[in-house]
Design a protein around this motif. Structure first.
Motif, PDB file in Angstrom:
ATOM      1  N   LYS A 223       0.847  -1.188   0.000  1.00  0.00           N
ATOM      2  CA  LYS A 223       0.000   0.000   0.000  1.00  0.00           C
ATOM      3  C   LYS A 223       0.882   1.237   0.000  1.00  0.00           C
ATOM      4  O   LYS A 223       1.751   1.389   0.857  1.00  0.00           O
ATOM      5  N   LEU A 224       0.642   2.114  -0.976  1.00  0.00           N
ATOM      6  CA  LEU A 224       1.440   3.329  -1.089  1.00  0.00           C
ATOM      7  C   LEU A 224       0.825   4.467  -0.293  1.00  0.00           C
ATOM      8  O   LEU A 224      -0.364   4.726  -0.399  1.00  0.00           O
ATOM      9  N   GLU A 225       1.667   5.146   0.483  1.00  0.00           N
ATOM     10  CA  GLU A 225       1.237   6.366   1.154  1.00  0.00           C
ATOM     11  C   GLU A 225       1.666   7.580   0.331  1.00  0.00           C
ATOM     12  O   GLU A 225       1.003   8.614   0.336  1.00  0.00           O
ATOM     13  N   THR A 226       2.795   7.442  -0.364  1.00  0.00           N
ATOM     14  CA  THR A 226       3.281   8.472  -1.285  1.00  0.00           C
ATOM     15  C   THR A 226       3.433   7.832  -2.658  1.00  0.00           C
ATOM     16  O   THR A 226       3.222   6.639  -2.814  1.00  0.00           O
ATOM     17  N   GLY A 227       3.810   8.625  -3.656  1.00  0.00           N
ATOM     18  CA  GLY A 227       3.881   8.093  -5.007  1.00  0.00           C
ATOM     19  C   GLY A 227       5.133   8.505  -5.753  1.00  0.00           C
ATOM     20  O   GLY A 227       5.056   9.128  -6.806  1.00  0.00           O
ATOM     21  N   ARG A 228       6.296   8.148  -5.228  1.00  0.00           N
ATOM     22  CA  ARG A 228       7.547   8.486  -5.893  1.00  0.00           C
ATOM     23  C   ARG A 228       7.824   7.516  -7.045  1.00  0.00           C
ATOM     24  O   ARG A 228       7.386   6.365  -7.004  1.00  0.00           O
ATOM     25  N   THR A 229       8.585   7.984  -8.017  1.00  0.00           N
ATOM     26  CA  THR A 229       8.932   7.140  -9.155  1.00  0.00           C
ATOM     27  C   THR A 229       9.672   5.892  -8.691  1.00  0.00           C
ATOM     28  O   THR A 229      10.637   5.975  -7.926  1.00  0.00           O
TER      29      THR A 229
END
Length: 314
Positions: A223-229
């Motif tokens: 589960k992503l909390e942020t969306g970095r490359t």
């Protein structure tokens, strides 16, 4: 004309109006925002201010945005697997191997080209309405806005971290428990095509839990909390559980011990990162209703898991 609204957060208090607009509406150029301010198309608590005037924080901003062509990419007849569509949003299942945005070396055959063929009106939206991306070799759910209002709403939800994004990933190694990785990510100091964990990087938080364990591999739900490359790929490599098939972050290919011929062939032929965007949840930009979609893994990942399970019996 499209009215977009935003409330000035307290952390932007003391900032000039033109600077604040650039933060709140990043998909429009600063020159375009300046023109709209001068034309009186920006209202701050119902009053048109000059661009240099400073804000206190908490003000309500209304931007009368003009719909205009912002994309010049070609529409191409590329099949789309549409999961959901209405007048505001479009949810698609992106196959592995499809590039999302045109760029040097990939001007054609991308998801953007396919979207412009499906709905030519998307050419008035930044990036044809795509508000987040997944890597070329990652499969799964992707959301697209079809109006400026929907685009602004989805961007705000992403910034507020309220959008649910879950992935299934097959990693090398036998994990004992789930956990979280809270490590900043930035550009690799030597290889500019890669990212890495570094102190001066941008905040990145990844949560994961166990789904299924094999002899020397683990299927996890992320589960992503942020969306970095490349966030999942970078974080999993950082904790020494790189993704199966990852040609960039996975390190040198090593065949696991006690491997059946079928598994050896399956692993050798799996040439992409074993990563699938399986769940997406958001608040509908117009109705406010929470909506959620979930997709099973594509055939190549399902086959790999099947062979891994059979290898357990050998």
């Amino acid at each position: 004309m499209t009215i977009l609204t935003a409330r000035v957060p307290e952390e932007l208090a003391g900032m000039r109006l033109d600077q604040c607009l650039a933060e709140l509406f990043p998909d429009y150029s600063r020159s375009k925002l300046q023109l709209w301010i001068k034309a009186g198309r920006v209202q701050v608590d119902g009053v048109a201010l000059k661009g240099r005037e400073k804000l206190d924080g908490g003000e309500e901003i209304e931007l009368d945005a003009e719909a205009e062509v912002v994309l010049e990419n070609d529409a191409e007849d590329i099949p789309l697997q549409i999961i959901y569509e209405d007048q505001a949003i479009l949810i698609v299942n992106k196959p592995a191997g499809l590039v999302v945005h045109p760029a040097v070396g990939n001007w054609h055959g991308t998801l953007v080209n396919a979207l412009l063929n499906h709905d030519p009106n998307l050419n008035i939206l930044p990036r044809a309405g795509i508000v987040h991306r997944i890597d070329k070799e990652t499969s799964g759910l992707l959301m697209i806005a079809k109006t400026l209002q929907a685009h602004h709403s989805l961007v705000e939800q992403l910034q507020a971290r309220s959008i649910v994004r879950e992935y299934l990933a097959l990693v090398k190694g036998w994990m004992t428990a789930g956990g979280s990785v809270d490590e900043p990510i930035g550009r690799h100091p030597v290889d500019r095509k890669r990212n890495t964990v570094r102190r001066d990087g941008k905040e990145a938080v990844t949560h994961y839990r166990l789904e299924q364990r094999f002899k020397r591999h683990t299927l996890i739900r992320v589960k992503l909390e942020t969306g970095r490359t490349h966030q999942i790929r970078v974080h999993m490599t950082h904790i020494n559980y790189p993704l199966v098939g990852d040609q960039v972050y996975g390190g040198r290919f090593q065949m696991p011990a006690d491997c059946s011929p079928e598994l050896a062939e399956a692993l050798r032929n799996f040439k992409r990162q074993a990563l699938h965007a399986t769940k997406l949840g958001l608040e509908h930009p117009e109705t406010g209703e929470y909506m959620e979609w979930e997709l099973e893994m594509p055939a190549d990942m399902q086959y790999l898991l099947k062979v891994l399970a059979e290898n357990e019996l050998d």
